[in-house]
Write an enzyme that holds these catalytic residues in place. Structure first.
Site, PDB file in Angstrom:
ATOM      1  N   SER A  25      -5.848   5.489   7.938  1.00  0.00           N
ATOM      2  CA  SER A  25      -4.810   4.891   8.782  1.00  0.00           C
ATOM      3  C   SER A  25      -3.506   5.153   8.037  1.00  0.00           C
ATOM      4  O   SER A  25      -2.891   4.240   7.502  1.00  0.00           O
ATOM      5  CB  SER A  25      -5.057   3.391   8.960  1.00  0.00           C
ATOM      6  OG  SER A  25      -3.983   2.809   9.673  1.00  0.00           O
ATOM      7  N   SER A  59       9.213   0.045  10.310  1.00  0.00           N
ATOM      8  CA  SER A  59      10.273  -0.829  10.821  1.00  0.00           C
ATOM      9  C   SER A  59      11.576  -0.025  10.834  1.00  0.00           C
ATOM     10  O   SER A  59      11.648   1.066  10.249  1.00  0.00           O
ATOM     11  CB  SER A  59      10.427  -2.036   9.898  1.00  0.00           C
ATOM     12  OG  SER A  59      10.812  -1.575   8.620  1.00  0.00           O
ATOM     13  N   THR A  86      12.612   0.988   7.349  1.00  0.00           N
ATOM     14  CA  THR A  86      11.783   2.022   6.698  1.00  0.00           C
ATOM     15  C   THR A  86      12.007   3.386   7.326  1.00  0.00           C
ATOM     16  O   THR A  86      12.128   4.401   6.625  1.00  0.00           O
ATOM     17  CB  THR A  86      10.292   1.624   6.766  1.00  0.00           C
ATOM     18  OG1 THR A  86      10.142   0.346   6.176  1.00  0.00           O
ATOM     19  CG2 THR A  86       9.413   2.618   6.039  1.00  0.00           C
ATOM     20  N   LYS A 110      -1.773  -4.800  13.833  1.00  0.00           N
ATOM     21  CA  LYS A 110      -1.783  -4.685  12.365  1.00  0.00           C
ATOM     22  C   LYS A 110      -0.901  -5.744  11.734  1.00  0.00           C
ATOM     23  O   LYS A 110       0.172  -6.066  12.264  1.00  0.00           O
ATOM     24  CB  LYS A 110      -1.275  -3.308  11.949  1.00  0.00           C
ATOM     25  CG  LYS A 110      -1.300  -3.097  10.440  1.00  0.00           C
ATOM     26  CD  LYS A 110      -0.537  -1.856  10.014  1.00  0.00           C
ATOM     27  CE  LYS A 110       0.771  -2.254   9.345  1.00  0.00           C
ATOM     28  NZ  LYS A 110       1.467  -1.113   8.736  1.00  0.00           N
ATOM     29  N   GLY A 142       1.560   5.853  -0.789  1.00  0.00           N
ATOM     30  CA  GLY A 142       2.395   6.594  -1.733  1.00  0.00           C
ATOM     31  C   GLY A 142       1.649   7.722  -2.429  1.00  0.00           C
ATOM     32  O   GLY A 142       2.204   8.422  -3.272  1.00  0.00           O
ATOM     33  N   GLU A 163      -4.814  -5.926   6.792  1.00  0.00           N
ATOM     34  CA  GLU A 163      -4.320  -5.034   5.732  1.00  0.00           C
ATOM     35  C   GLU A 163      -3.786  -5.812   4.531  1.00  0.00           C
ATOM     36  O   GLU A 163      -2.610  -6.185   4.507  1.00  0.00           O
ATOM     37  CB  GLU A 163      -3.216  -4.110   6.277  1.00  0.00           C
ATOM     38  CG  GLU A 163      -2.710  -3.148   5.199  1.00  0.00           C
ATOM     39  CD  GLU A 163      -1.594  -2.214   5.669  1.00  0.00           C
ATOM     40  OE1 GLU A 163      -1.090  -2.391   6.784  1.00  0.00           O
ATOM     41  OE2 GLU A 163      -1.223  -1.329   4.893  1.00  0.00           O
ATOM     42  N   LYS A 211      -8.040  -2.584   6.478  1.00  0.00           N
ATOM     43  CA  LYS A 211      -7.164  -1.493   6.003  1.00  0.00           C
ATOM     44  C   LYS A 211      -6.774  -1.780   4.560  1.00  0.00           C
ATOM     45  O   LYS A 211      -5.780  -2.457   4.298  1.00  0.00           O
ATOM     46  CB  LYS A 211      -5.930  -1.384   6.898  1.00  0.00           C
ATOM     47  CG  LYS A 211      -4.915  -0.351   6.439  1.00  0.00           C
ATOM     48  CD  LYS A 211      -3.946   0.030   7.538  1.00  0.00           C
ATOM     49  CE  LYS A 211      -2.858   0.932   7.019  1.00  0.00           C
ATOM     50  NZ  LYS A 211      -2.062   1.553   8.082  1.00  0.00           N
TER      51      LYS A 211
HETATM   52  P1  13P Z   1       1.162   4.442   4.263  1.00  0.00           P
HETATM   53  O1  13P Z   1      -0.048   5.294   4.589  1.00  0.00           O
HETATM   54  O2  13P Z   1       2.440   5.225   4.195  1.00  0.00           O
HETATM   55  O3  13P Z   1       0.923   3.563   3.070  1.00  0.00           O
HETATM   56  O4  13P Z   1       1.387   3.498   5.504  1.00  0.00           O
HETATM   57  C1  13P Z   1       0.307   2.901   6.089  1.00  0.00           C
HETATM   58  C2  13P Z   1       0.692   1.590   6.601  1.00  0.00           C
HETATM   59  O5  13P Z   1       0.540   1.311   7.775  1.00  0.00           O
HETATM   60  C3  13P Z   1       1.240   0.607   5.651  1.00  0.00           C
HETATM   61  O6  13P Z   1       1.313  -0.643   6.258  1.00  0.00           O
END
Ligand code: 13P
Length: 346
Positions: free
Chosen positions: A295, A26, A29, A137, A269, A183, A225
């Site tokens: 992903s 976003s 971020t 997603k 992370g 996810e 995910k």
């Molecule tokens: P990260 O691999 O940086 O955790 O991001 C993946 C993602 O799409 C988080 O929603």
């Protein structure tokens, strides 16, 4: 809904040797990521950065099956006027779109969050499909409480509310002929050990699949995910690569029906190399009912961001860094990675 076509897209997203680039940060971020490399987060800089990634021919054509975009990016054109979506398609990858609208505090559950964005989602999906998106997603965030009295977080309320929203989103996606990436992320930020992560993730996944069934989501037309079963970042005892791989595989086998075509992990992370090593170790275990791939957001982009640092003359270096990580993770998606390959490249 045409389930055969949804299934075809889902399987293409987890093509052996390939995985998904999560480039859907976003505006907030991506600003944080750009701050770290001292680049202003302007619309043009965000475009230039993502154009650099999507024009990385080697990475995109060989190791990336799909790209998750943010709303701003899906409508953006490259410097020469080509829609960024077209660059992705021309490289042979599938464009996707993050459709959740972030999180809000969950009432009555201090410290916990619920993901929002269901209102008007059906109309938005239609527009995204017309623009070329074939998958979407939605990320739910589940925290594991840290410190004294932390056993109360996550609450069952947070798990249920988020699972319900994930299933509502997934059903709407399939009705719009878009493959949902589901996810439910259990964060690795706390001081909990791997077994606590295992236990919480198991509850979250079980509840998520229960909701998906209740809302009649076709499992053959979705991708999961998840996070891995992993020690919290602040836990003094960090589980080994082999332990993470074995526990994650055991956990997923106990919760994820074989009808799901593929599982594409978030990196959450982990360091670049850890994320690769864990995926590789799981695929080395093998005999899995679904395809296991990546992903990744941070674990694919940290290196190219640093190499690029906002300078046009660094674009080739940024693309090389991206191609390297994409290749390493591509190898891990079939259990053919080796730590020695990292050193050769260095
Ligand atoms: P990260 O691999 O940086 O955790 O991001 C993946 C993602 O799409 C988080 O929603």
């Amino acid at each position: 809904m045409n389930l055969a076509d949804l299934n075809k897209v889902a399987l293409a997203m987890v093509t052996p040797g390939k995985g998904i680039l999560a480039a859907d940060e976003s505006s907030g971020t991506i600003k944080k990521r750009f701050d770290a490399i001292k680049v202003d987060s302007t619309e043009d800089n965000r475009r230039d950065y993502r154009e650099m990634l999507f024009r990385s021919q080697e990475a995109m054509s060989k190791y990336i099956s799909g790209v998750i975009l943010y709303d701003e990016t899906i409508w953006q054109n490259a410097k020469d006027g080509t829609p960024l979506v077209k660059l992705i398609e021309q490289a042979g990858a599938i464009p996707g779109i993050k459709v959740d609208e972030g999180t809000q505090p969950l009432p009555n559950c201090p410290g916990e969050l619920v993901t929002v964005g269901l209102d008007r989602l059906a109309e938005r999906l239609k527009k995204y499909y017309e623009r070329g998106a074939r998958f979407a997603k939605w990320r739910a965030v589940i925290d594991i409480g840290s410190g004294a009295g932390s056993r109360g977080i996550p609450t069952m309320t947070a798990i249920r509310v988020n699972a319900h929203a994930l299933a509502r989103y997934a059903a709407l996606c399939q009705a719009a002929q878009i493959v949902p990436i589901v996810e439910p992320e259990v964060l690795m930020d706390g001081d909990h050990d791997i077994d606590r992560c295992y236990e919480v993730t198991q509850r979250v996944l079980n509840r998520t699949f229960q909701e998906l069934r209740v809302q009649r989501v076709a499992l053959e037309g979705m991708i999961l995910k998840p996070n891995m079963a992993i020690s919290g970042k602040k836990c003094p005892k960090q589980a080994s690569v082999q332990e993470v791989a074995e526990k994650t595989v055991r956990l997923l086998k106990s919760c994820v029906p074989a009808a799901v075509p593929g599982i594409a992990f978030l990196s959450g992370g982990q360091s670049d190399e850890e994320a690769t090593a864990h995926l590789d170790a799981m695929n080395k275990i093998g005999h899995l009912p679904w395809r296991l791939t990546f992903s990744y957001g941070r674990a694919l982009q940290a290196a190219p961001q640093k190499a690029w640092s906002g300078k046009p003359e660094n674009v080739p270096a940024g693309q090389r860094a991206f191609s390297h990580r994409a290749q390493m993770n591509g190898l891990a998606s079939t259990g053919k990675w080796d730590a020695g390959l990292e050193k050769q490249a260095a």
